[in-house]
Motif scaffolding. Structure first.
Motif, PDB file in Angstrom:
ATOM      1  N   ILE A 194       0.922  -1.294   0.022  1.00 45.25           N
ATOM      2  CA  ILE A 194      -0.028   0.190  -0.039  1.00 45.25           C
ATOM      3  C   ILE A 194       1.001   1.165  -0.051  1.00 45.25           C
ATOM      4  O   ILE A 194       1.811   1.410   0.703  1.00 45.25           O
ATOM      5  CB  ILE A 194      -0.948  -0.012   1.239  1.00 45.25           C
ATOM      6  CG1 ILE A 194      -1.695  -1.295   1.068  1.00 45.25           C
ATOM      7  CG2 ILE A 194      -1.611   1.346   1.400  1.00 45.25           C
ATOM      8  CD1 ILE A 194      -2.712  -1.223   0.108  1.00 45.25           C
ATOM      9  N   HIS A 195       0.548   2.035  -0.933  1.00 47.38           N
ATOM     10  CA  HIS A 195       1.118   3.516  -0.798  1.00 47.38           C
ATOM     11  C   HIS A 195       0.056   4.502  -0.906  1.00 47.38           C
ATOM     12  O   HIS A 195      -1.099   4.373  -1.600  1.00 47.38           O
ATOM     13  CB  HIS A 195       2.122   3.565  -2.177  1.00 47.38           C
ATOM     14  CG  HIS A 195       3.193   2.750  -2.394  1.00 47.38           C
ATOM     15  ND1 HIS A 195       4.538   3.091  -2.024  1.00 47.38           N
ATOM     16  CD2 HIS A 195       3.128   1.550  -2.638  1.00 47.38           C
ATOM     17  CE1 HIS A 195       5.418   2.211  -2.121  1.00 47.38           C
ATOM     18  NE2 HIS A 195       4.594   1.003  -2.768  1.00 47.38           N
ATOM     19  N   HIS A 196       0.556   5.686  -0.163  1.00 47.93           N
ATOM     20  CA  HIS A 196      -0.419   6.802  -0.128  1.00 47.93           C
ATOM     21  C   HIS A 196       0.166   7.920  -0.985  1.00 47.93           C
ATOM     22  O   HIS A 196       1.258   8.398  -0.456  1.00 47.93           O
ATOM     23  CB  HIS A 196      -0.645   7.106   1.367  1.00 47.93           C
ATOM     24  CG  HIS A 196      -1.466   5.939   2.095  1.00 47.93           C
ATOM     25  ND1 HIS A 196      -2.821   5.687   1.907  1.00 47.93           N
ATOM     26  CD2 HIS A 196      -1.077   5.099   2.906  1.00 47.93           C
ATOM     27  CE1 HIS A 196      -3.146   4.671   2.897  1.00 47.93           C
ATOM     28  NE2 HIS A 196      -1.832   4.406   3.357  1.00 47.93           N
ATOM     29  N   GLY A 197      -0.665   8.623  -1.853  1.00 44.88           N
ATOM     30  CA  GLY A 197      -0.185   9.630  -2.427  1.00 44.88           C
ATOM     31  C   GLY A 197      -1.078  10.770  -2.354  1.00 44.88           C
ATOM     32  O   GLY A 197      -1.937  10.875  -1.324  1.00 44.88           O
ATOM     33  N   GLY A 198      -0.779  12.140  -2.710  1.00 45.58           N
ATOM     34  CA  GLY A 198      -1.422  13.235  -2.500  1.00 45.58           C
ATOM     35  C   GLY A 198      -2.583  13.367  -3.554  1.00 45.58           C
ATOM     36  O   GLY A 198      -2.354  13.158  -4.642  1.00 45.58           O
ATOM     37  N   HIS A 199      -3.642  13.835  -3.029  1.00 42.67           N
ATOM     38  CA  HIS A 199      -4.954  14.260  -4.164  1.00 42.67           C
ATOM     39  C   HIS A 199      -5.584  15.311  -3.606  1.00 42.67           C
ATOM     40  O   HIS A 199      -6.225  15.228  -2.238  1.00 42.67           O
ATOM     41  CB  HIS A 199      -5.749  12.825  -4.317  1.00 42.67           C
ATOM     42  CG  HIS A 199      -6.797  12.944  -5.338  1.00 42.67           C
ATOM     43  ND1 HIS A 199      -8.076  13.577  -4.801  1.00 42.67           N
ATOM     44  CD2 HIS A 199      -6.761  12.929  -6.446  1.00 42.67           C
ATOM     45  CE1 HIS A 199      -8.807  13.838  -6.058  1.00 42.67           C
ATOM     46  NE2 HIS A 199      -8.135  13.298  -7.281  1.00 42.67           N
TER      47      HIS A 199
END
Length: 160
Positions: A98-103
């Motif tokens: 799992i990776h979290h990016g900006g949105h």
């Protein structure tokens, strides 16, 4: 328009409202990420020779339902699975990275996810399969600025 206080909507208007509601519900069901991926894969997996070594990358606001559908439909477990999304998740198999990016604006997590996705693609051999599932938000969640550009450049472009 005159309305009765006892019956604010005529039966005709009530029928139109019911029809409009049914249309809206059908439209929402038709674009459900899980259902779309299931339909697409079920239509093609029988004709697709899935190699023993295959990988899956799901990116976007609907990454989790797309990943869940792919894992349910594909005949074997992927060698590598990566999911990039904006928020916290629950109920994800332990083998899914799992990776979290900006949105809507990309951030450092987006760049780290971009690097990880490029590494996954580069590691996929010529006889292997890389299933890529993209939904809305993917361009911010997965960032790999071209040479000469920075994350700040991408952020400025996004917010301009």
């Amino acid at each position: 328009m005159l309305r009765s206080k006892a019956h604010p909507l005529s039966s005709h208007l009530s029928s139109l409202r019911g029809g409009a509601l049914a249309i809206a519900q059908a439209a929402i069901a038709a674009v459900d990420a899980d259902a779309c991926v299931r339909r697409g894969l079920l239509a093609h997996v029988p004709n697709l020779n899935v190699p023993p070594c295959w990988h899956v990358l799901a990116v976007g606001k609907a990454a989790l339902p797309m990943m869940t559908a792919a894992l349910a439909v594909m005949p074997t477990r992927p060698t590598q699975a990566m999911c990039v999304l904006p928020g916290a998740v629950a109920d994800v198999p332990a083998y899914v990275d799992i990776h979290h990016g900006g949105h809507p604006v990309p951030n450092e997590g987006s760049v780290a996810a971009g690097r990880a996705a490029l590494a996954l693609a580069a590691a996929t051999g010529p006889d292997e399969l890389l299933l890529v599932l993209l939904s809305g938000g993917a361009s911010a969640l997965l960032a790999a600025p071209a040479e000469g550009l920075t994350l700040a450049d991408k952020q400025q472009t996004t917010t301009a």
